[in-house]
Design a protein around this motif. Sequence first.
Motif, PDB file in Angstrom:
ATOM      1  N   LEU A  11       0.834  -1.204   0.000  1.00 16.92           N
ATOM      2  CA  LEU A  11       0.000   0.000   0.000  1.00 16.92           C
ATOM      3  C   LEU A  11       0.867   1.252   0.000  1.00 16.92           C
ATOM      4  CD1 LEU A  11      -2.766  -0.954   2.556  1.00 16.92           C
ATOM      5  CD2 LEU A  11      -3.159  -0.090   0.244  1.00 16.92           C
ATOM      6  N   ARG A  16       0.269   7.340  -4.312  1.00 17.31           N
ATOM      7  CA  ARG A  16       0.862   8.426  -5.111  1.00 17.31           C
ATOM      8  C   ARG A  16       1.104   9.611  -4.208  1.00 17.31           C
ATOM      9  NH1 ARG A  16      -2.592   5.674  -8.355  1.00 17.31           N
ATOM     10  NH2 ARG A  16      -1.669   4.981 -10.315  1.00 17.31           N
ATOM     11  N   ARG A 247       7.098  -6.496 -12.020  1.00 16.14           N
ATOM     12  CA  ARG A 247       7.131  -7.283 -10.796  1.00 16.14           C
ATOM     13  C   ARG A 247       8.325  -8.243 -10.751  1.00 16.14           C
ATOM     14  NH1 ARG A 247       1.833  -9.405  -8.040  1.00 16.14           N
ATOM     15  NH2 ARG A 247       2.643 -10.850  -6.507  1.00 16.14           N
TER      16      ARG A 247
ATOM     17  N   ILE B  63      -4.644   2.630 -12.449  1.00 19.67           N
ATOM     18  CA  ILE B  63      -4.945   1.769 -11.301  1.00 19.67           C
ATOM     19  C   ILE B  63      -4.683   2.503  -9.985  1.00 19.67           C
ATOM     20  CG2 ILE B  63      -2.678   0.681 -10.928  1.00 19.67           C
ATOM     21  CD1 ILE B  63      -4.440  -2.025 -11.031  1.00 19.67           C
ATOM     22  N   ILE B  64      -5.490   2.179  -8.997  1.00 19.69           N
ATOM     23  CA  ILE B  64      -5.310   2.739  -7.658  1.00 19.69           C
ATOM     24  C   ILE B  64      -5.406   1.590  -6.664  1.00 19.69           C
ATOM     25  CG2 ILE B  64      -6.313   4.269  -5.906  1.00 19.69           C
ATOM     26  CD1 ILE B  64      -7.537   5.824  -8.330  1.00 19.69           C
ATOM     27  N   LEU B  65      -4.430   1.512  -5.776  1.00 22.74           N
ATOM     28  CA  LEU B  65      -4.453   0.486  -4.738  1.00 22.74           C
ATOM     29  C   LEU B  65      -4.996   1.094  -3.453  1.00 22.74           C
ATOM     30  CD1 LEU B  65      -3.644  -2.392  -3.753  1.00 22.74           C
ATOM     31  CD2 LEU B  65      -1.409  -1.436  -3.185  1.00 22.74           C
ATOM     32  N   LEU B  66      -5.990   0.441  -2.876  1.00 23.77           N
ATOM     33  CA  LEU B  66      -6.609   0.899  -1.637  1.00 23.77           C
ATOM     34  C   LEU B  66      -6.473  -0.197  -0.582  1.00 23.77           C
ATOM     35  CD1 LEU B  66      -9.840   2.205  -3.378  1.00 23.77           C
ATOM     36  CD2 LEU B  66      -8.053   3.638  -2.374  1.00 23.77           C
ATOM     37  N   PRO B  67      -6.691   0.134   0.679  1.00 24.45           N
ATOM     38  CA  PRO B  67      -6.533  -0.906   1.714  1.00 24.45           C
ATOM     39  C   PRO B  67      -7.536  -2.047   1.558  1.00 24.45           C
ATOM     40  CG  PRO B  67      -6.603   1.284   2.690  1.00 24.45           C
ATOM     41  CD  PRO B  67      -6.974   1.452   1.252  1.00 24.45           C
ATOM     42  N   TYR B  68      -8.559  -1.858   0.744  1.00 26.46           N
ATOM     43  CA  TYR B  68      -9.611  -2.861   0.613  1.00 26.46           C
ATOM     44  C   TYR B  68      -9.830  -3.291  -0.838  1.00 26.46           C
ATOM     45  CZ  TYR B  68     -11.382   1.864   0.276  1.00 26.46           C
ATOM     46  OH  TYR B  68     -11.508   3.198  -0.040  1.00 26.46           O
ATOM     47  N   GLY B  69      -8.900  -2.954  -1.717  1.00 24.77           N
ATOM     48  CA  GLY B  69      -9.055  -3.414  -3.095  1.00 24.77           C
ATOM     49  C   GLY B  69      -8.372  -2.515  -4.097  1.00 24.77           C
ATOM     50  N   LEU B  70      -8.753  -2.697  -5.354  1.00 24.12           N
ATOM     51  CA  LEU B  70      -8.160  -1.927  -6.444  1.00 24.12           C
ATOM     52  C   LEU B  70      -9.266  -1.212  -7.199  1.00 24.12           C
ATOM     53  CD1 LEU B  70      -5.981  -4.758  -8.069  1.00 24.12           C
ATOM     54  CD2 LEU B  70      -5.067  -2.747  -6.915  1.00 24.12           C
ATOM     55  N   PRO B 219     -11.116  -7.258  -2.052  1.00 24.88           N
ATOM     56  CA  PRO B 219     -11.920  -7.664  -0.885  1.00 24.88           C
ATOM     57  C   PRO B 219     -13.218  -6.876  -0.691  1.00 24.88           C
ATOM     58  CG  PRO B 219      -9.609  -7.587  -0.303  1.00 24.88           C
ATOM     59  CD  PRO B 219      -9.693  -7.094  -1.714  1.00 24.88           C
ATOM     60  N   SER B 247     -10.080 -13.699  -1.578  1.00 28.37           N
ATOM     61  CA  SER B 247      -8.683 -13.603  -1.154  1.00 28.37           C
ATOM     62  C   SER B 247      -8.231 -14.755  -0.275  1.00 28.37           C
ATOM     63  CB  SER B 247      -8.399 -12.251  -0.496  1.00 28.37           C
ATOM     64  OG  SER B 247      -9.251 -12.019   0.574  1.00 28.37           O
ATOM     65  N   GLY B 266      -8.837 -12.682  -9.268  1.00 25.93           N
ATOM     66  CA  GLY B 266      -8.316 -11.519  -9.992  1.00 25.93           C
ATOM     67  C   GLY B 266      -7.342 -10.728  -9.156  1.00 25.93           C
ATOM     68  N   SER B 267      -7.853  -9.717  -8.467  1.00 26.89           N
ATOM     69  CA  SER B 267      -6.994  -8.795  -7.716  1.00 26.89           C
ATOM     70  C   SER B 267      -6.056  -9.495  -6.738  1.00 26.89           C
ATOM     71  CB  SER B 267      -7.850  -7.815  -6.922  1.00 26.89           C
ATOM     72  OG  SER B 267      -8.760  -7.188  -7.773  1.00 26.89           O
ATOM     73  N   ALA B 270      -2.484  -9.705  -7.555  1.00 25.83           N
ATOM     74  CA  ALA B 270      -1.602  -8.555  -7.309  1.00 25.83           C
ATOM     75  C   ALA B 270      -1.008  -8.641  -5.909  1.00 25.83           C
ATOM     76  CB  ALA B 270      -2.372  -7.246  -7.467  1.00 25.83           C
ATOM     77  N   PHE B 271      -1.782  -9.155  -4.967  1.00 21.75           N
ATOM     78  CA  PHE B 271      -1.348  -9.170  -3.576  1.00 21.75           C
ATOM     79  C   PHE B 271      -0.500 -10.395  -3.240  1.00 21.75           C
ATOM     80  CE2 PHE B 271      -5.877  -7.407  -3.359  1.00 21.75           C
ATOM     81  CZ  PHE B 271      -5.464  -6.155  -3.788  1.00 21.75           C
TER      82      PHE B 271
END
Lengths: 278, 305
Positions: A11, A16, A247, B63-70, B219, B247, B266-267, B270-271
Amino acid sequence: MSVYHIDRSMLDRHRRRIVRIVRRVDECLDTVSLYMHNPFSSDPIPGQFTMIWIPGVDEIPLSISYMDSCILGVTVRGVGEATRILCSLQPGDTIGVRGPLGRGFTIVKGRSLVVGGGVGVAPLRYLIYRLIDVGVDTYVVFGFRDKLHTIYLEEMEKLSVEGRIKLCIATEDGSYGFKATAYDIASRILDESFDMVYVCGPEELIRRILVLCVEKDLPMEASIEGYMKCGMGVCGSCVRGAYLVCRDGPVFDRDKLLEIGEIGLRRRRASGTIEPLL
Amino acid sequence: MRSLDLSVDIAGLSLKTPLILASGILGLSGRLLAKISRAEGVGAVTTKSIGLKPRDGYPNPTIILLPYGLINSMGLPNPGAEAFLKELDEAEDLSSPLIASFYGYSVDEIVETARIIAKHPRVSALELNVSCPHVSGVYELGFKPELVAEAVSKVKKIIDKPLFVKLSPNTHLIVDVARAAAEAGADGLTAINTVKALAIDTELFRPILSGVYGGLSGPALKPIALRCVYEIYKEVDIPIVGCGGVSNSLDVVEFILAGASAVALGSVIAFKGVGVFRELAEGLSSYLERKGFRSVREIVGLSHR
């Protein structure tokens, strides 16, 4: 690790951060280094990259060319819309930054050869400082088109005069240093005494050094490019062979470069369409 | 180690496990798809959505990564149907079925794209994407049961492979669209695509994504996806691939209990990387063993009793 498995460090790396440019240095006629306050909470490994967001324009990957505890530096050559706008930025202007991202170079003790071509020398500059710090015997070969396109010249020559690196500069037209390519020089120097060969630059250079390192059975790492979108290993846009540059890279070792196979031969566009390079 | 057989049959496909690589995730390169298909725990792989013509997608940020998903707004980048056939030529040693996702801006374009990609021998099934929340034209199709029905029946007339329809959660009509697709001859449903979403940079006072809107995955999406699968299972008889925010292995179990015959990831990739397929397969297997079941099939829709 959170219950959702989105760990804090991920995170943190992908947030950004809006930062102000504190200094710009014109490296040559089309290349600029931009310096900003270090926004990272972890220390980047040489070869790792950042995603630089120019709001309203694009977000592009740039390797880290300078790093100390306070300042982060990137070096960009103006070739497209986003990079030209970046090259025009002045101290006080703001950009967004996320990182450090990807897999960097492996620092190997002993003797190393660092080969760079054009703006590909950017990640190698940060690497060279790190190699010096850990006492690696470092031989640097940089190749440029001509004198007008040389980058970091004074800085590298200072390191050379101080005896901290051995340096060889080449230009294709002979307007500075040897009249040769980085490959020509590297191929003459390369022998079994090197413990690691680091390369970044045009893919043709990487491909030819790879062939050489395979012949001589020398360990090698190169930083390569892919069409980067998400930067977090999910969209697949930057795929080379069956690896993701964002990655699994951007730095790959000799065996992975061989497995990828397509280095210097083809690349992908934004749509994923493959275009031949030769 | 898995001791239990996790294989499932869904819409005529035989999968070693019920775990499928969701569309849009990594599925651009034939070589990479083949590599993923060989990873332990993978039941099938789905390609990125392919259209008739090449499409660059949106400029970054996508893309934006958030504590609960993308939140992503890739904008359906793809090399186009003809070029994608060459990509599939490179997908050597595929060891799981490959599902080709595709889209079109009109029924005619959908049919034409299906005609091109279905002929590749490495394509085991097709998945019609009528639900991408960040590309207008494709997004709205999924709200119209009659249009989806028309597209499905026309595609089914010209292909001899199973057809899935990936549904949009961005409509109260999801069950109607699901029913229309099933009645028109779809072999399976994938529920759900991402939920239309937005993020704003508070320093710069502007939306972060260049395409403004994106699709929320990860999530945060799971309870919504689960509810959709549950509602569709009640009303529609064709198999469902559950998709949205899985997840861990109990998320997989929940989707199957809600009525999914398979589950797409899917997401989470990434994790956790591609190794997550193995982890979830092992978790699913121990769950079944612990509860005394001998196959995945025995628990499909069990929460509806």
